[in-house]
Design an enzyme around this catalytic site. Structure first.
Site, PDB file in Angstrom:
ATOM      1  N   ASN A   1       0.857  -1.189   0.000  1.00 60.36           N
ATOM      2  CA  ASN A   1       0.000   0.000   0.000  1.00 60.36           C
ATOM      3  C   ASN A   1       0.891   1.236   0.000  1.00 60.36           C
ATOM      4  O   ASN A   1       1.490   1.581   1.012  1.00 60.36           O
ATOM      5  CB  ASN A   1      -0.911  -0.011   1.234  1.00 60.36           C
ATOM      6  CG  ASN A   1      -1.778   1.234   1.317  1.00 60.36           C
ATOM      7  OD1 ASN A   1      -1.928   1.966   0.346  1.00 60.36           O
ATOM      8  ND2 ASN A   1      -2.351   1.475   2.487  1.00 60.36           N
ATOM      9  N   TRP A   2       0.942   1.899  -1.144  1.00 56.83           N
ATOM     10  CA  TRP A   2       1.828   3.055  -1.286  1.00 56.83           C
ATOM     11  C   TRP A   2       1.216   4.353  -0.783  1.00 56.83           C
ATOM     12  O   TRP A   2       1.870   5.393  -0.777  1.00 56.83           O
ATOM     13  CB  TRP A   2       2.233   3.219  -2.755  1.00 56.83           C
ATOM     14  CG  TRP A   2       3.278   2.252  -3.191  1.00 56.83           C
ATOM     15  CD1 TRP A   2       3.919   1.318  -2.419  1.00 56.83           C
ATOM     16  CD2 TRP A   2       3.825   2.124  -4.508  1.00 56.83           C
ATOM     17  NE1 TRP A   2       4.826   0.622  -3.169  1.00 56.83           N
ATOM     18  CE2 TRP A   2       4.787   1.087  -4.461  1.00 56.83           C
ATOM     19  CE3 TRP A   2       3.586   2.767  -5.715  1.00 56.83           C
ATOM     20  CZ2 TRP A   2       5.511   0.698  -5.589  1.00 56.83           C
ATOM     21  CZ3 TRP A   2       4.306   2.383  -6.829  1.00 56.83           C
ATOM     22  CH2 TRP A   2       5.265   1.363  -6.772  1.00 56.83           C
ATOM     23  N   LYS A   3      -0.040   4.313  -0.412  1.00 60.22           N
ATOM     24  CA  LYS A   3      -0.713   5.504   0.109  1.00 60.22           C
ATOM     25  C   LYS A   3      -0.515   6.675  -0.876  1.00 60.22           C
ATOM     26  O   LYS A   3      -0.591   6.477  -2.086  1.00 60.22           O
ATOM     27  CB  LYS A   3      -0.232   5.813   1.529  1.00 60.22           C
ATOM     28  CG  LYS A   3      -0.367   4.573   2.428  1.00 60.22           C
ATOM     29  CD  LYS A   3      -0.087   4.822   3.870  1.00 60.22           C
ATOM     30  CE  LYS A   3      -0.272   3.522   4.666  1.00 60.22           C
ATOM     31  NZ  LYS A   3      -0.130   3.741   6.110  1.00 60.22           N
TER      32      LYS A   3
ATOM     33  N   HIS B   1      -9.596   0.761   4.658  1.00 61.20           N
ATOM     34  CA  HIS B   1      -8.348   0.989   5.382  1.00 61.20           C
ATOM     35  C   HIS B   1      -8.599   1.940   6.552  1.00 61.20           C
ATOM     36  O   HIS B   1      -9.452   2.824   6.479  1.00 61.20           O
ATOM     37  CB  HIS B   1      -7.292   1.572   4.447  1.00 61.20           C
ATOM     38  CG  HIS B   1      -5.931   1.622   5.039  1.00 61.20           C
ATOM     39  ND1 HIS B   1      -5.512   2.658   5.849  1.00 61.20           N
ATOM     40  CD2 HIS B   1      -4.887   0.745   4.970  1.00 61.20           C
ATOM     41  CE1 HIS B   1      -4.269   2.429   6.241  1.00 61.20           C
ATOM     42  NE2 HIS B   1      -3.869   1.280   5.720  1.00 61.20           N
TER      43      HIS B   1
ATOM     44  N   GLU C   1      -5.031  -5.107  10.338  1.00 60.26           N
ATOM     45  CA  GLU C   1      -4.020  -4.114  10.675  1.00 60.26           C
ATOM     46  C   GLU C   1      -4.375  -3.443  11.997  1.00 60.26           C
ATOM     47  O   GLU C   1      -5.290  -2.611  12.041  1.00 60.26           O
ATOM     48  CB  GLU C   1      -3.928  -3.040   9.588  1.00 60.26           C
ATOM     49  CG  GLU C   1      -3.381  -3.528   8.265  1.00 60.26           C
ATOM     50  CD  GLU C   1      -3.076  -2.365   7.334  1.00 60.26           C
ATOM     51  OE1 GLU C   1      -1.923  -2.256   6.919  1.00 60.26           O
ATOM     52  OE2 GLU C   1      -3.984  -1.569   7.050  1.00 60.26           O
TER      53      GLU C   1
ATOM     54  N   GLY D   1       2.403   2.604  10.863  1.00 59.12           N
ATOM     55  CA  GLY D   1       3.255   3.781  10.735  1.00 59.12           C
ATOM     56  C   GLY D   1       3.810   4.298  12.041  1.00 59.12           C
ATOM     57  O   GLY D   1       4.334   5.404  12.096  1.00 59.12           O
TER      58      GLY D   1
ATOM     59  N   SER E   1       3.543  -2.099  10.408  1.00 59.38           N
ATOM     60  CA  SER E   1       4.994  -1.997  10.571  1.00 59.38           C
ATOM     61  C   SER E   1       5.713  -3.303  10.243  1.00 59.38           C
ATOM     62  O   SER E   1       6.638  -3.707  10.948  1.00 59.38           O
ATOM     63  CB  SER E   1       5.341  -1.519  11.990  1.00 59.38           C
ATOM     64  OG  SER E   1       4.802  -0.231  12.229  1.00 59.38           O
TER      65      SER E   1
ATOM     66  N   GLY F   1       3.124  -1.173   4.295  1.00 58.86           N
ATOM     67  CA  GLY F   1       3.105   0.250   3.997  1.00 58.86           C
ATOM     68  C   GLY F   1       4.486   0.769   3.659  1.00 58.86           C
ATOM     69  O   GLY F   1       5.011   0.550   2.573  1.00 58.86           O
ATOM     70  N   GLY F   2       5.103   1.461   4.610  1.00 64.73           N
ATOM     71  CA  GLY F   2       6.377   2.137   4.365  1.00 64.73           C
ATOM     72  C   GLY F   2       7.471   1.264   3.788  1.00 64.73           C
ATOM     73  O   GLY F   2       8.228   1.704   2.914  1.00 64.73           O
TER      74      GLY F   2
END
Length: 241
Positions: A8-10, A93, A163, A169, A205, A226-227
């Site tokens: 998920n690149w947001k 989400h 999640e 994050g 994370s 994510g990140g």
């Protein structure tokens, strides 16, 4: 059950950056031990589609509306995702729920609409830190699944991504024991609802240094990252566990 590794690149990566990323990632993708799915931002969907042609790598949108078109300013069309060759839509989400006020009824409409187009909804669920500390995790997840899947077709694919909101994050990661317990609960809820074949992904994370331990836990069928998915080498390491 096949493993799924989703990114998920947001609201990161321009179309140019998206093409550059896939130029690197495609050289590493052969190490993946399951299906790989990318959720770029809406502005980069076409770049992803062009970059991934001829590969087995899937992509989809981070959100959609429950109608194909109309006077819905700012919304995304799942029909366009399908036309571009996409396979998935991320729905519910925690950032959509918390920042944009999306409720379970809207989530249910989106899940049903996406299934109707022949795409796979990836339904996100999760509890806040306050809910976990108040011993409400099971009740929250049960409600989100009951309502979010209320209009879903049991004969069509659906993926669930758990999640914990407090681990998104923040650098905080649920312990393997917490993941095992919660994923078992999610599986049992899904089984009671008739969705026992739905893969259950963990997000929160996830990084190369904890992925191997988390994937071994019961009913963990992959990750929503994510990140750590924004860097090709990092995500390829996660997808190879």
């Amino acid at each position: 059950m096949k493993k799924i590794f989703a990114a998920n690149w947001k609201l990161f990566k321009s179309p140019k950056e998206t093409r550059e990323f896939f130029g690197q990632f495609k050289e590493l993708a052969g190490k993946a031990t399951g299906e790989v799915v990318f959720f770029p931002s809406a502005i980069s969907l076409e770049a992803a589609s062009e970059s991934l042609k001829g590969t087995s790598i899937k992509f989809g949108a981070q959100n959609c509306y429950f109608q194909a078109q109309g006077a819905f300013t700012g919304e995304n069309s799942a029909q366009v995702v399908k036309d571009l060759g996409g396979s998935y839509v991320l729905i519910g989400h925690s950032e959509r729920r918390a920042i944009f006020g999306e409720g379970d009824a809207l989530v249910a409409d989106k899940v049903a609409f996406v299934q109707g187009l022949g795409l796979t909804p990836m339904l996100c669920i999760g509890e806040t830190l306050q809910e976990r500390e108040s011993a409400k995790t099971f009740r929250v997840l049960e409600t989100q699944l009951n309502l979010g899947l209320a209009k879903a077709d049991k004969t069509k694919p659906v993926v669930v991504a758990y999640e914990p909101v407090w681990a998104i994050g923040t650098g905080k990661v649920a312990t393997p024991e917490q993941v095992a317990e919660t994923h078992t609960d999610v599986f049992n809820i899904l089984k009671a609802l008739g969705f026992e074949t739905a893969p259950i992904l963990y997000g929160g994370s996830v990084k190369p240094d904890n992925a191997a331990g988390l994937i071994k836990q019961p009913h963990v069928n992959g990750f929503l990252v994510g990140g750590a998915s924004l860097e090709a080498k990092s995500f390829s390491e996660i997808a190879s566990v």
